[in-house]
Design a protein around this motif. Structure first.
Motif, mmCIF file in Angstrom:
data_model
loop_
_atom_site.group_PDB
_atom_site.id
_atom_site.type_symbol
_atom_site.label_atom_id
_atom_site.label_comp_id
_atom_site.label_asym_id
_atom_site.label_seq_id
_atom_site.Cartn_x
_atom_site.Cartn_y
_atom_site.Cartn_z
ATOM 1 N N UNK A 49 0.826 -1.208 0.000
ATOM 2 C CA UNK A 49 0.000 0.000 0.000
ATOM 3 C C UNK A 49 0.861 1.260 0.000
ATOM 4 N N UNK A 50 1.876 1.270 0.849
ATOM 5 C CA UNK A 50 2.735 2.450 0.924
ATOM 6 C C UNK A 50 3.711 2.517 -0.240
ATOM 7 N N UNK A 51 4.100 1.347 -0.754
ATOM 8 C CA UNK A 51 4.912 1.359 -1.973
ATOM 9 C C UNK A 51 4.133 2.046 -3.094
ATOM 10 N N UNK A 52 2.840 1.733 -3.201
ATOM 11 C CA UNK A 52 2.016 2.342 -4.246
ATOM 12 C C UNK A 52 1.959 3.858 -4.095
ATOM 13 N N UNK A 53 1.856 4.317 -2.856
ATOM 14 C CA UNK A 53 1.811 5.761 -2.598
ATOM 15 C C UNK A 53 3.128 6.414 -3.023
ATOM 16 N N UNK A 54 4.251 5.797 -2.612
ATOM 17 C CA UNK A 54 5.564 6.372 -2.921
ATOM 18 C C UNK A 54 5.874 6.275 -4.411
#
Length: 215
Positions: A49-54
């Motif tokens: 999820x946070x990889x997608x944001x970054x």
């Protein structure tokens, strides 16, 4: 998910999330006047999820032409070949040089994306800070207020308890005074009646004697 974002996820290794050991918390909760609610420390773990944001932030600011991301893609492709790390980095750089890319430009490009990610980190920290204030800070203030209220009421209970004891002492003192007063009044009344009866007895006897002797 955009095609570019899918490619980014292919360039960077995204497998089973691993615990990030030894990670220091980015910020510490502000101290309060009462004992703060215990914060349970946890080890962070890699999150899609946070990889997608970054990655989304990197996609938004993707530089034109061959840059660090393309170099990273070359490294990823070469990782499947039997060569050591140094050879892999040099081979990927040789392809970049053919396009007029220098090591300085690659470093600058990598630093550009690092700055983008740092900016995302700052925005995330700000968002977390707001959530902490909303979900934790207000409750900590409520705890502080309740603590103050309980202390005030405890002090009031002590004060009222002391006042009740004082009233009880005063009441017992007045009961003793009433008892003494009753005894004094009843004694006085008894003495009066005794004296009265003695006097009227004497006068009555004189009356009888006068009737008897004064004919």
């Amino acid at each position: 998910m955009s095609d570019f974002l899918s490619k980014l996820k292919g360039i960077f290794v995204l497998q089973t999330p691993l615990d990030v050991k030894g990670a220091e918390p980015a910020s510490k909760p502000a101290a309060t006047s009462v004992t703060p609610v215990a914060v349970i420390p946890t080890n962070g773990k890699v999150s899609d999820k946070f990889y997608d944001i970054l990655f989304g932030a990197m996609e938004t600011h993707n530089q034109e032409g061959f840059d660090y991301l393309e170099y990273k893609k070359s490294l990823q492709t070469l990782s499947k070949m039997p060569m050591d790390e140094q050879t892999r980095y040099f081979s990927a750089f040789a392809a970049a040089q053919a396009m007029g890319i220098t090591s300085q430009k690659l470093n600058e490009s990598a630093q550009f994306y690092l700055n983008i990610l740092k900016s995302e980190d700052s925005k995330f920290q700000e968002s977390v800070s707001l959530q902490r204030q909303k979900q934790i800070g207000s409750k900590e203030k409520a705890i502080t207020d309740l603590d103050a209220t309980m202390k005030a009421k405890s002090e009031q209970i002590v004060r009222l308890t002391q006042e009740i004891k004082t009233h009880q002492d005063d009441m017992e003192k007045m009961k003793a005074e009433i008892s003494d007063a009753v005894i004094k009044i009843e004694t006085t009344l008894s003495d009066f009646h005794a004296t009265y009866n003695d006097l009227i007895g004497q006068i009555g006897q004189d009356v009888e004697n006068m009737k008897k002797y004064l004919k």
